[in-house]
Scaffold this motif. Structure first.
Motif, mmCIF file in Angstrom:
data_model
loop_
_atom_site.group_PDB
_atom_site.id
_atom_site.type_symbol
_atom_site.label_atom_id
_atom_site.label_comp_id
_atom_site.label_asym_id
_atom_site.label_seq_id
_atom_site.Cartn_x
_atom_site.Cartn_y
_atom_site.Cartn_z
ATOM 1 N N UNK A 33 0.799 -1.237 0.000
ATOM 2 C CA UNK A 33 0.000 0.000 0.000
ATOM 3 C C UNK A 33 0.832 1.289 0.000
ATOM 4 N N UNK A 77 1.065 4.391 -1.240
ATOM 5 C CA UNK A 77 0.066 5.161 -1.995
ATOM 6 C C UNK A 77 0.689 6.400 -2.630
ATOM 7 N N UNK A 135 1.973 -5.357 -2.079
ATOM 8 C CA UNK A 135 0.794 -5.232 -2.928
ATOM 9 C C UNK A 135 0.288 -3.794 -3.001
ATOM 10 N N UNK A 136 -0.461 -3.522 -4.070
ATOM 11 C CA UNK A 136 -1.210 -2.268 -4.236
ATOM 12 C C UNK A 136 -0.305 -1.030 -4.326
ATOM 13 N N UNK A 184 -1.500 2.945 -5.109
ATOM 14 C CA UNK A 184 -2.946 3.113 -4.927
ATOM 15 C C UNK A 184 -3.236 4.570 -4.547
ATOM 16 N N UNK A 185 -4.511 4.934 -4.639
ATOM 17 C CA UNK A 185 -4.900 6.289 -4.230
ATOM 18 C C UNK A 185 -5.199 7.186 -5.395
ATOM 19 N N UNK A 214 1.294 -6.163 -6.682
ATOM 20 C CA UNK A 214 0.198 -5.649 -7.502
ATOM 21 C C UNK A 214 0.286 -4.123 -7.500
ATOM 22 N N UNK A 215 -0.437 -3.512 -8.446
ATOM 23 C CA UNK A 215 -0.382 -2.050 -8.579
ATOM 24 C C UNK A 215 -1.779 -1.436 -8.503
ATOM 25 N N UNK A 263 -4.666 0.719 -9.995
ATOM 26 C CA UNK A 263 -5.068 0.710 -11.406
ATOM 27 C C UNK A 263 -4.589 1.937 -12.172
#
Lengths: 163, 417
Positions: A15, A17, A61-62, A65-66, A88-89, A91
């Protein structure tokens, strides 16, 4: 762009962000060097210095994000980073990266084999990521030929420019 | 093949009979919106060759993040954008007095069911509450639309979230969203559309539906969908005379996933630092001291939000230890809040009221927090440094919880008891 990319890595958690990568108060910046100077300032004020000797981010992961801000991609790209590998990223971050030509690679396992400052090798066509210090290799998603061409030309923005 | 309403929108706008999840389409965009903090849109546009924009009627500028500008650089960016708009014949500029893009766009009748709305703000998912396909993009994607009127999309899968039961007093749409984040995390809807359906959604006001759709981006969603009902149609028709089509989802459409939440026992929720999915029942965090309460943003600064807070604050004073910042989401909200006496209530309680806009929510200005401070906020993100110092803590709450917290200076919401 080379099919094999090497460099020292910086490791981050889940995360990460876009407020961490480029805090909101810096969105008024437009010049590449100004944006590079605030990269990752939400978590590490020494990042621009570290980016001089480290060229690959490995995260959980992610990542990204944000917010929709492509300042986040610009900050990392302008810092001289060659690639971001994450489990993961976010989107919009992923889309922005492809647009601006920052190499983003998905790997479930890379996060588990690296510590800060170790040397990494990314083999884009084989989908392999290696910790060169420990000599451990894990899989990553393979970059398709189309994606490789996009990166090779400097992102979708360059392709739109030519058309 | 059975299609979802969202797929029918994408099919129509890309000139196809049908589309299916996973397919890449190039779709025509109805509104392309640019926020004032992204001069990078114009930089990318220039990089790609510049020239005349595709359709000045369909491009909108929002001077909402720096409203009014707290820095010289911010003012300068707005100036460059104003000049660009003038040269290009773009008339739709919502200036620093108008408010946040998602509120002003819906209020001004520019969002209709069946539209494709793309804005450089991730919370554009909000506008799925009107049955539009709406999503946020980065600067370069927006520049592509400015040039061509189209953008490529991967046709998304659709997740159906059914919200059943009856909400307790003191529980709002914000609590539902935080609860969902707590249960399902920040990634469950990545690349997908979340549709909200069932009895709770039917009953919710337009403002409250917007909260669910707004917070969906925190769950990873690309966009959202609430089937337009009579409330939606009435709202849209009261603000726009333009025709629109309400696409119906085919009855045998197969959803990617379905989640059912029974909300009978849902308590007010608080997402504690530093992640939106750190959701807790109010009972678990009651009593935590708060330094600033913020009631504002596209999530929690609409009329319903101000009304909920004003009802609790009426005749009360905020705690000595706390400061309260209220930022209405738009000029329309501001005007109605004055008419209904909410402004007097907030002022009497001890609030500072700011110009409509995004200000404190994105850590820009007008209510930033210091190292070591804690802020309870009706806004949408609690990432480290989101609202100021990276050593501050941000607690996401509903407007009702925010108002009670301002009175005592400690997290609480006794209304559900």
């Amino acid at each position: 762009m080379d099919m094999v990319i090497t460099g020292k890595v910086l490791v981050y958690d889940d995360n990460i962000d876009t407020d961490i990568i480029c805090p909101g108060r810096f969105l008024e910046l437009n010049e590449s060097k100004d944006i590079a100077n605030v990269a990752m300032s939400g978590i590490d004020s020494n990042f621009p210095e570290k980016a001089k000797t480290h060229s690959i981010i490995i995260a959980g992961k992610n990542f990204g994000c944000g917010s929709s801000r492509d300042h986040a991609v610009r900050a990392l790209k302008y810092s001289g980073l060659k690639a971001v590998i994450a489990q993961s990223f976010g989107r919009i971050f992923y889309r922005n990266a492809l647009n601006l030509g920052l190499l983003v690679i998905i790997s479930k396992d890379a996060r588990n084999i690296f510590n800060d400052g170790e040397s990494g090798k990314i083999d884009l066509t084989k989908g392999k990521i290696t910790n060169m210090d420990k000599i451990i290799t894990v899989d990553s998603d393979v970059i398709s030929e189309e994606e490789f061409k996009v990166y090779e030309q400097g992102g979708m923005i360059q392709i739109y420019k030519q058309n | 093949m059975p299609m979802h309403a969202i797929h029918k929108i994408l099919a129509e706008k890309s000139g196809k009979q049908e589309v299916k999840a996973g397919e890449i389409v190039n779709a025509k965009v109805d509104i392309a919106g640019i926020n004032d903090i992204y001069l990078t849109v114009l930089i990318s546009y220039d990089d790609m060759g510049g020239g005349k924009v595709w359709d000045p009627e369909k491009i909108v500028f929002f001077f909402d993040h720096n409203a009014p500008s707290p820095t010289i650089k911010g003012a300068s960016n707005q100036k460059v954008m104003s000049e660009f708009a003038r040269e290009q014949g773009i008339k739709k500029i919502f200036k620093i007095n108008e408010g946040i893009c998602h509120s002003v766009l819906s209020e001004s009748g520019l969002v209709k069911p069946g539209d494709i709305i793309i804005i450089t703000d991730s919370h554009t998912t909000t506008l799925g509450a009107f049955g539009a396909f709406a999503t946020g993009v980065g600067s370069t994607d927006l520049a592509v639309i400015m040039m061509t009127g189209e953008l490529w999309f991967r046709v998304p899968e659709v997740i159906n979230v059914k919200l059943e039961g009856t909400l307790k007093d003191g529980v709002m749409a914000k609590d539902i969203a935080l609860h969902m984040l707590g249960e399902l995390g920040t990634e469950f809807a990545t690349y997908k559309v979340i549709e909200y359906s069932d009895s709770v959604v039917e009953k919710l006001s337009i403002d409250e539906r917007m909260v669910l759709c707004n917070m969906s981006v925190e769950m990873g969603a690309k966009s959202t969908y609430i089937r337009p009902n009579s409330k939606t149609i009435e709202y849209v028709k009261s603000r726009s005379h333009a025709p629109f089509i309400v696409h119906e989802t085919d009855p045998d459409f197969i959803y990617d996933k379905e989640y059912i939440f029974n909300l009978d026992n849902l308590l007010p929720q608080v997402s504690i630092p530093d992640s939106v999915d750190n959701a807790r029942n109010i009972e678990e965090v009651e009593g935590i001291s708060i330094d600033q309460v913020f009631i504002g943003s596209c999530t929690g600064g609409k009329l319903t939000d101000l009304e909920a807070a004003a009802n609790i604050l009426k005749g009360k004073k905020i705690a000595e230890s706390v400061r309260l910042v209220v930022t209405p989401s738009s000029k329309e909200v501001l005007t109605k809040a004055i008419e209904r006496g909410y402004y007097q209530t907030f002022l009497d309680a001890g609030a500072a009221i700011t110009t409509p806009g995004c200000g404190a929510c994105f850590g820009g200005h007008s209510g930033l927090i210091a190292a070591g401070e804690k802020c309870a906020t009706t806004s949408n993100r609690n990432f480290p440094g989101r609202m100021g110092s990276i050593e501050a803590g941000v607690y996401l709450v509903s407007p009702i919880t925010a108002a009670y917290t301002a009175i005592t200076g400690k997290l609480n919401n006794p209304q559900y008891k």
